[in-house]
Design an enzyme around this catalytic site. Sequence first.
Site, mmCIF file in Angstrom:
data_model
loop_
_atom_site.group_PDB
_atom_site.id
_atom_site.type_symbol
_atom_site.label_atom_id
_atom_site.label_comp_id
_atom_site.label_asym_id
_atom_site.label_seq_id
_atom_site.Cartn_x
_atom_site.Cartn_y
_atom_site.Cartn_z
ATOM 1 N N ASP A 503 6.746 -1.750 -3.119
ATOM 2 C CA ASP A 503 5.729 -2.465 -2.334
ATOM 3 C C ASP A 503 4.529 -1.524 -2.145
ATOM 4 O O ASP A 503 4.598 -0.330 -2.470
ATOM 5 C CB ASP A 503 6.383 -2.845 -0.994
ATOM 6 C CG ASP A 503 5.506 -3.731 -0.139
ATOM 7 O OD1 ASP A 503 4.552 -4.344 -0.656
ATOM 8 O OD2 ASP A 503 5.776 -3.795 1.083
ATOM 9 N N GLU A 506 -0.704 -0.763 -4.586
ATOM 10 C CA GLU A 506 -2.040 -1.022 -5.181
ATOM 11 C C GLU A 506 -2.802 0.275 -5.428
ATOM 12 O O GLU A 506 -3.614 0.287 -6.344
ATOM 13 C CB GLU A 506 -2.835 -1.949 -4.255
ATOM 14 C CG GLU A 506 -2.222 -3.327 -4.115
ATOM 15 C CD GLU A 506 -0.916 -3.335 -3.315
ATOM 16 O OE1 GLU A 506 -0.790 -2.491 -2.399
ATOM 17 O OE2 GLU A 506 -0.030 -4.148 -3.607
ATOM 18 N N ASP A 579 1.559 -11.155 0.663
ATOM 19 C CA ASP A 579 1.659 -11.673 2.039
ATOM 20 C C ASP A 579 0.974 -13.024 2.212
ATOM 21 O O ASP A 579 -0.148 -13.116 2.708
ATOM 22 C CB ASP A 579 1.058 -10.655 3.005
ATOM 23 C CG ASP A 579 1.825 -9.345 2.974
ATOM 24 O OD1 ASP A 579 2.949 -9.332 2.439
ATOM 25 O OD2 ASP A 579 1.302 -8.346 3.485
HETATM 26 C C1 NOJ Z 1 4.023 -5.662 2.807
HETATM 27 C C2 NOJ Z 1 4.795 -6.580 1.909
HETATM 28 O O1 NOJ Z 1 3.930 -7.452 1.260
HETATM 29 C C3 NOJ Z 1 5.842 -7.297 2.721
HETATM 30 O O2 NOJ Z 1 6.564 -8.159 1.870
HETATM 31 C C4 NOJ Z 1 6.751 -6.299 3.388
HETATM 32 O O3 NOJ Z 1 7.682 -6.970 4.183
HETATM 33 C C5 NOJ Z 1 5.924 -5.361 4.261
HETATM 34 N N1 NOJ Z 1 4.936 -4.726 3.451
HETATM 35 C C6 NOJ Z 1 6.771 -4.287 4.948
HETATM 36 O O4 NOJ Z 1 7.357 -3.480 4.020
#
Ligand code: NOJ
Length: 904
Positions: A503, A506, A579
Amino acid sequence: MADIVKEKSVSGGSVESVVPGDEGEEKFKSTHHILFYKRQRAKHGLRYCASLDTLALTERGASLEVFEAKSKERLLLQIWAVQNGTVRVAIDELQPIKPRYKVVDVLVGEPRCEQLRIEWRRAGCVSLTWGPGQHQVRVSASPFCLEVVCEEEVIVTLNPKGRLCFETLQDPPRPYSSLHEDEEDPLGLWQENFKQFRDIKANGPSSVGIDLSLHGFTNVYGLPEHADSLRLKDTSGSEPYRLYNLDVFGYKINRRLGLYGSVPLLVAHKPDRTLGVFWLNASETLVDLQYSNHEEGDNGPTVKWSRLSPETNVSWVSESGQIDCFLLLGPSPAQVFSQYAQLTGYQALPPLFSLGYHQCRWSYDDEEDVKSVDAGFDLHAIPYDVIWLDIDHTERKRYFTWDSKLFPNPIDMQLHLQRKKRKLVVINDPHIKADPHWPFFFAARDGHHFVNDRDGNVYYGTCWPGNSCYLDFSSSRTRSWYASQFSFDKYKGSTESLFVWNDMNEPSVFNGPEQTMPKDAVHCGGWEHRDLHNLYGFFQHMATVEGLITRSGGLERPFVLSRSFFAGSQRMGAIWTGDNIATWEYLKISIPMLLSLSITGIHFSGADVGGFWQDPDPELLVRWYQAGALQPFFRGHSAKQTKRREPWLFGDTVTSAVRSAIQQRYYLLPYWYTLFHLAHTSALPPTRPLWVEFPKETETFIMDNQYMIGSALLACPVTDPGVTEVKVFLPGSDELWYNVSSGEQHRGGGTLTLPVTLETVPLFQRGGTVVSRRTGCGSCTAELQLHPFTLTVALASEGNAEGMLYLDDGHSFNYRDKKQFSLRTFTLWSGRLTSSCAAEEGNFISDGKLESVVILGQKKVNKQPTVNSAAGKTTVKFQFEPEQAMLKLTDLNLGIHTDWEIII
Ligand code: NOJ
């Protein structure tokens, strides 16, 4: 959480960011902040000419000089005819004062090229051709333009409007040290400010740009990732498509702001041709599109008679690097996909479990919580394969560790799951907590595995753990080191049933410009982050995959989900769309977002089911499960601040609808797995826009809400609240379609109004196809495999049908290394349904049995059906429903990988 800000969401509600101190949308640039783009747009007066007398043919291509008329700056133009219908055009400086960044590791190898030859030379123009000579590349000298001609038709022109603009590297006006903070540089040549951030450009202005006309095309797709329609929009007078990987929490929809990943591939389609334009550049890139009726380009065409109208004008601008543009000439959609995969690789074949359902949450609290959620699935008879742990499972956000209070016995927990044949996925982000007492940190620091700042010191930024450093995944040395950290002896508490989620790659840097890494940070080889920004997540994904393969001794297929991606990420595994928000608009947009990925090679993708942020109402949750079950990667996920939403928490109606959606997914996994085999071997996307299957049906060109799963199933998930009917367009006036739940037959070429209840999932099987399913699903994919198969044969109007089934062990590389796979073809023709081998080299022995066959569209049965197999000739039990034109053959008990024939 401290400093939470509220942002307006599309639906008018407010969205609170999870990022501490978040400024919301304000933190991102809009086009007027992007100075290299402005510079490119401002440079109209440039006039490039090609020196045709410098043309040199080499074994692999052609090269010639191009110069700018006023400045006399010289560029090197290279042209290659890549085998199988691709033209590559690259432009670099002829004699750069230092090398410019060239993207590495994205192409799977040096493309194989054909010998070019001069077809003719005329005043101011030269035509090159190759092979049997159906294609030509024509270079006009003054002004410079390049046309690609296929069968006497100009398909693409490069530089038709003279937008080529190549900022050649210069020596700095004076040493950097004398560039003062307050110094004006309004064009952003050597430095630029955005908010409190100052970007010092070691190489000065280095942007590149060019325009292309795609003749005859008015429908263009691709360029993910944007939360926008599948068909790209005309950007005249509005924002261009931005390709710059960013962490955009709760991104707004119908926007062209860059999101988490980028694939600089554009796919243009018209009824008789599909074309791809792949722009191999990993720096920030902006793409403008203009759909227009044909106006003659400033340069005038060299092949006037064949110009088609209308056309699409595309202009690409990148901040640094080179122009390296691949024109994939198709002409069919499948050929474009294949041409692209030959360059950047095929979809990795996922382990079967990863095509099942994944249950995630930020975060499951502790081992007890994990076990109780796991038990909940069994209690409610809902199949699932994987439970996920987010950042809080670690010891204060140090990846590769476990919080010893919450997860004191991670191995036991995994063994508990393993006994049920289930897996665990844990998160592993690229930021490393700057903790001098943590051996992992100092090993990375002392091994020089971190990205540096512009002064050559280790770069520090903040993310979940606070002050952090960022692994330099662009270095193969660092990738190997990181990969080695996944070995079982190093990664304490991990077992072979643990898989990984990358995660924030980027990368997300909470205190960085646009919440990412400063462009002037420095990677191995001295390259600025600016040069390779869009590759950062790709490289982490690559390293993690290497780690999982290596820990298994090279035997087992990995599963790694990444948020960030680039062209070629399909070789690594899965990605998801980040998200999103629990509203109907986000459910709806997930379809075009995933289709855009799908046609640009990234086939294993999904959106957080239920919406990551906010709480879905039960109806939305059900509809999202139904849609997610028909998308390639299927994971329920929700943020920390949301209410718990395991599928059984909303009463029996919801539980039963969600169970049914997930079960249907499991039954259909033999078909999905076959589609992934096809993606892996021939680049056909498992999910496809309708026009891929029906290239001449112009109505399909703008459809965002329907798509094909393979060539047999048409899905139209319900994405609106409270509806009692949906409209489904069934393409092809000579096609027959069968409603999957009722078997009802419909003629194609029109729109069907389908009544729906909460349980309805609009799904249609195309006549002429065979779809394989399992007859039961058990609690996970391992149990699924104990159930026999059933085939649904949907007859075309001529009474025939055909389909395939791919089988292997579902987890290892034996299909590749030992040819342990089986590929079967099922064909129904003239009343005979045959099962035959479609790949003689495959030697996988399956103990699976075919139990039943359902034939849709069967109008009559004249005699007792019989079967011929190795066991001899026997009669077949059957039920015939003449009103529904449905024949069911039961109790077959035929080996799924053996040859047999059923005579109806
Ligand atoms: C951002 C991610 O997009 C999300 O899916 C994740 O739960 C959070 N970071 C925390 O790690």
